[in-house]
Write a protein that holds these residues in place. Structure first.
Motif, PDB file in Angstrom:
ATOM      1  N   ILE A   1      -1.569  -0.016   5.329  1.00 54.11           N
ATOM      2  CA  ILE A   1      -2.824  -0.678   5.670  1.00 54.11           C
ATOM      3  C   ILE A   1      -2.646  -1.581   6.890  1.00 54.11           C
ATOM      4  O   ILE A   1      -3.489  -1.603   7.794  1.00 54.11           O
ATOM      5  CB  ILE A   1      -3.373  -1.471   4.470  1.00 54.11           C
ATOM      6  CG1 ILE A   1      -3.861  -0.508   3.377  1.00 54.11           C
ATOM      7  CG2 ILE A   1      -4.499  -2.405   4.896  1.00 54.11           C
ATOM      8  CD1 ILE A   1      -4.351  -1.196   2.111  1.00 54.11           C
TER       9      ILE A   1
ATOM     10  N   THR B   1       1.810   5.284   0.769  1.00 54.52           N
ATOM     11  CA  THR B   1       1.618   6.406   1.661  1.00 54.52           C
ATOM     12  C   THR B   1       2.290   7.604   1.025  1.00 54.52           C
ATOM     13  O   THR B   1       2.760   7.528  -0.116  1.00 54.52           O
ATOM     14  CB  THR B   1       2.174   6.112   3.068  1.00 54.52           C
ATOM     15  OG1 THR B   1       1.779   7.168   3.953  1.00 54.52           O
ATOM     16  CG2 THR B   1       3.694   5.998   3.078  1.00 54.52           C
TER      17      THR B   1
ATOM     18  N   SER C   1       0.844  -1.199   0.000  1.00 60.93           N
ATOM     19  CA  SER C   1       0.000   0.000   0.000  1.00 60.93           C
ATOM     20  C   SER C   1       0.880   1.249   0.000  1.00 60.93           C
ATOM     21  O   SER C   1       1.978   1.265   0.553  1.00 60.93           O
ATOM     22  CB  SER C   1      -0.930   0.002   1.214  1.00 60.93           C
ATOM     23  OG  SER C   1      -0.195  -0.086   2.422  1.00 60.93           O
TER      24      SER C   1
ATOM     25  N   HIS D   1       2.286   7.172   7.005  1.00 57.84           N
ATOM     26  CA  HIS D   1       2.022   5.859   7.594  1.00 57.84           C
ATOM     27  C   HIS D   1       3.334   5.099   7.725  1.00 57.84           C
ATOM     28  O   HIS D   1       4.360   5.513   7.186  1.00 57.84           O
ATOM     29  CB  HIS D   1       1.056   5.050   6.726  1.00 57.84           C
ATOM     30  CG  HIS D   1      -0.236   5.744   6.433  1.00 57.84           C
ATOM     31  ND1 HIS D   1      -1.224   5.891   7.366  1.00 57.84           N
ATOM     32  CD2 HIS D   1      -0.687   6.336   5.299  1.00 57.84           C
ATOM     33  CE1 HIS D   1      -2.240   6.549   6.826  1.00 57.84           C
ATOM     34  NE2 HIS D   1      -1.947   6.833   5.584  1.00 57.84           N
TER      35      HIS D   1
ATOM     36  N   LEU E   1      -4.880  -1.168  10.311  1.00 57.90           N
ATOM     37  CA  LEU E   1      -5.747  -2.261  10.766  1.00 57.90           C
ATOM     38  C   LEU E   1      -5.384  -2.705  12.180  1.00 57.90           C
ATOM     39  O   LEU E   1      -6.258  -2.953  13.012  1.00 57.90           O
ATOM     40  CB  LEU E   1      -5.657  -3.445   9.802  1.00 57.90           C
ATOM     41  CG  LEU E   1      -6.363  -3.300   8.457  1.00 57.90           C
ATOM     42  CD1 LEU E   1      -6.013  -4.468   7.551  1.00 57.90           C
ATOM     43  CD2 LEU E   1      -7.876  -3.214   8.642  1.00 57.90           C
TER      44      LEU E   1
ATOM     45  N   LEU F   1      -7.862  -3.248  -1.013  1.00 55.44           N
ATOM     46  CA  LEU F   1      -8.920  -3.702  -0.104  1.00 55.44           C
ATOM     47  C   LEU F   1     -10.132  -4.251  -0.860  1.00 55.44           C
ATOM     48  O   LEU F   1     -11.113  -4.657  -0.238  1.00 55.44           O
ATOM     49  CB  LEU F   1      -9.354  -2.542   0.798  1.00 55.44           C
ATOM     50  CG  LEU F   1      -8.293  -2.046   1.780  1.00 55.44           C
ATOM     51  CD1 LEU F   1      -8.685  -0.698   2.377  1.00 55.44           C
ATOM     52  CD2 LEU F   1      -8.080  -3.070   2.899  1.00 55.44           C
TER      53      LEU F   1
ATOM     54  N   TYR G   1      -5.433   2.257  -1.890  1.00 53.75           N
ATOM     55  CA  TYR G   1      -6.115   1.559  -0.817  1.00 53.75           C
ATOM     56  C   TYR G   1      -7.349   0.803  -1.298  1.00 53.75           C
ATOM     57  O   TYR G   1      -7.571  -0.352  -0.920  1.00 53.75           O
ATOM     58  CB  TYR G   1      -6.511   2.538   0.295  1.00 53.75           C
ATOM     59  CG  TYR G   1      -5.371   3.347   0.841  1.00 53.75           C
ATOM     60  CD1 TYR G   1      -4.083   2.808   0.955  1.00 53.75           C
ATOM     61  CD2 TYR G   1      -5.557   4.665   1.247  1.00 53.75           C
ATOM     62  CE1 TYR G   1      -3.039   3.553   1.464  1.00 53.75           C
ATOM     63  CE2 TYR G   1      -4.511   5.419   1.763  1.00 53.75           C
ATOM     64  CZ  TYR G   1      -3.251   4.862   1.858  1.00 53.75           C
ATOM     65  OH  TYR G   1      -2.214   5.606   2.350  1.00 53.75           O
TER      66      TYR G   1
ATOM     67  N   LEU H   1     -11.085   2.610   6.277  1.00 56.15           N
ATOM     68  CA  LEU H   1     -11.141   1.285   6.902  1.00 56.15           C
ATOM     69  C   LEU H   1     -12.298   1.196   7.890  1.00 56.15           C
ATOM     70  O   LEU H   1     -12.989   0.171   7.963  1.00 56.15           O
ATOM     71  CB  LEU H   1      -9.825   0.982   7.615  1.00 56.15           C
ATOM     72  CG  LEU H   1      -8.622   0.699   6.721  1.00 56.15           C
ATOM     73  CD1 LEU H   1      -7.344   0.649   7.543  1.00 56.15           C
ATOM     74  CD2 LEU H   1      -8.795  -0.590   5.936  1.00 56.15           C
TER      75      LEU H   1
ATOM     76  N   LEU I   1      -7.111   7.041   5.209  1.00 52.84           N
ATOM     77  CA  LEU I   1      -7.061   5.585   5.303  1.00 52.84           C
ATOM     78  C   LEU I   1      -7.818   5.069   6.525  1.00 52.84           C
ATOM     79  O   LEU I   1      -8.594   4.113   6.423  1.00 52.84           O
ATOM     80  CB  LEU I   1      -5.606   5.107   5.339  1.00 52.84           C
ATOM     81  CG  LEU I   1      -5.400   3.602   5.584  1.00 52.84           C
ATOM     82  CD1 LEU I   1      -6.104   2.769   4.520  1.00 52.84           C
ATOM     83  CD2 LEU I   1      -3.902   3.272   5.619  1.00 52.84           C
ATOM     84  N   ASN I   2      -7.597   5.674   7.685  1.00 52.70           N
ATOM     85  CA  ASN I   2      -8.278   5.192   8.893  1.00 52.70           C
ATOM     86  C   ASN I   2      -9.790   5.354   8.786  1.00 52.70           C
ATOM     87  O   ASN I   2     -10.555   4.486   9.215  1.00 52.70           O
ATOM     88  CB  ASN I   2      -7.755   5.934  10.121  1.00 52.70           C
ATOM     89  CG  ASN I   2      -6.282   5.688  10.370  1.00 52.70           C
ATOM     90  OD1 ASN I   2      -5.767   4.622  10.074  1.00 52.70           O
ATOM     91  ND2 ASN I   2      -5.598   6.684  10.907  1.00 52.70           N
TER      92      ASN I   2
END
Length: 222
Positions: A31, A14, A12, A25, A35, A106, A102, A70, A66-67
Motif C-alpha cells: 500500500i 501481496t 499489507s 508489490h 500511494l 484502508l 487491502y 486506491l 490495488l492501484n
C-alpha cells in the motif's frame, strides 16, 4: 504459475511468484508503494498540474487491483472522476483476491474491491458515479491506443524478470497512448528504463522513491 501470499513491511499483503522470486508489490509495503508512486506522484500530480476534476488513466499491470482500488477511493473522497483502463495478460483468481487485506487496512468496503475484479472483461463498467473501469486481457505489446490517456500507471513486473516490458518498443506505445502533457509514473529507477523512456520522447524526472527504494521515475509527454 504458482503464487503465494506475502506480507509486506506495512502489513499489507501481496503475491509472491517463487519461480521468479518476484512480488506483485514492494516487500517494504504494498500500500505504501502504491500511494507514493501512483497516487501522490501520479494522480495528485496530474490533477494539480492541470487544474482539472477528471482523468483518463491506463494501468499497465492490473494485477491485484490495488492501484485501481486506491484510485477509486480517492474519487470517493475528492471532487474528481476517473475513467480507468487496466491491462492484464494473466488475471488473478478470485480466491487469490479474497486473501488480500487491502480493504481492511484502508478501512474501506471489501465489496467494492471485489467488484473491481468481478466486473466483466473488455467492457466499460460503472463502479460509482465517479469511477468507470474497463479491464482488457492482453499483452502489453498488443496495446495500440493513441492520444487516449492523461496518466499511465506503469506497474509491470521488474526489469530483472521481464526485461522485454521495459524496452523502447513498449515505451513508444505508452508515449503514443498519452495525450499531450500526459504523464507516466513507475516505481522503477533503472537506467535502462530511463534511457528507453527518454529515447521515445519522454521528459523524465527522478523522484524520491517509496519506502525501501531510493528513486522512482516520472515521464511527461511534451
Amino acid at each position: 504459475m504458482k503464487r503465494t501470499l506475502f506480507k509486506t513491511g506495512d502489513g499489507s499483503y501481496t503475491l509472491h511468484i517463487p519461480e521468479w522470486d518476484e512480488q506483485y508489490h514492494s516487500k517494504h509495503g504494498a500500500i505504501a508503494e502504491a500511494l507514493h508512486v501512483f497516487i501522490k506522484h501520479g494522480l495528485y500530480y496530474w490533477i494539480s498540474e492541470n487544474e482539472t476534476d477528471s482523468a483518463s488513466i491506463l494501468e499497465i499491470g492490473f494485477g491485484t487491483g490495488l492501484n485501481a482500488f486506491l484510485t477509486f477511493l480517492e474519487t470517493e473522497q475528492n471532487a474528481f472522476s476517473v475513467n480507468y483502463t487496466g491491462i492484464e495478460a494473466y488475471p488473478l483468481k478470485i480466491d487469490e483476491i479474497r486473501n488480500l487485506n487491502y480493504a481492511a487496512l484502508l478501512k474501506a468496503g471489501e465489496e467494492k474491491f471485489l467488484q473491481l475484479h468481478q466486473t466483466p472483461w473488455e467492457v466499460k463498467s460503472t463502479i460509482s458515479e465517479t469511477f468507470q473501469l474497463t479491464k482488457q486481457q492482453k499483452l502489453f505489446s498488443e496495446i495500440h491506443s493513441e492520444n487516449c490517456f492523461n496518466l499511465i500507471y506503469f506497474d509491470a513486473f521488474g526489469i530483472r524478470v521481464q526485461p522485454e516490458l521495459w524496452t523502447e518498443a513498449i515505451f513508444k506505445k505508452m508515449f503514443l497512448a498519452l495525450k499531450s502533457n500526459g504523464v507516466l509514473v513507475t516505481y522503477a529507477a533503472n537506467g535502462n528504463a530511463r534511457r528507453a523512456m527518454q529515447s521515445v520522447g519522454f521528459k523524465v524526472e527522478r523522484l524520491a522513491g517509496p519506502p525501501g527504494k531510493k528513486e522512482m521515475l516520472r515521464g511527461t509527454k511534451p
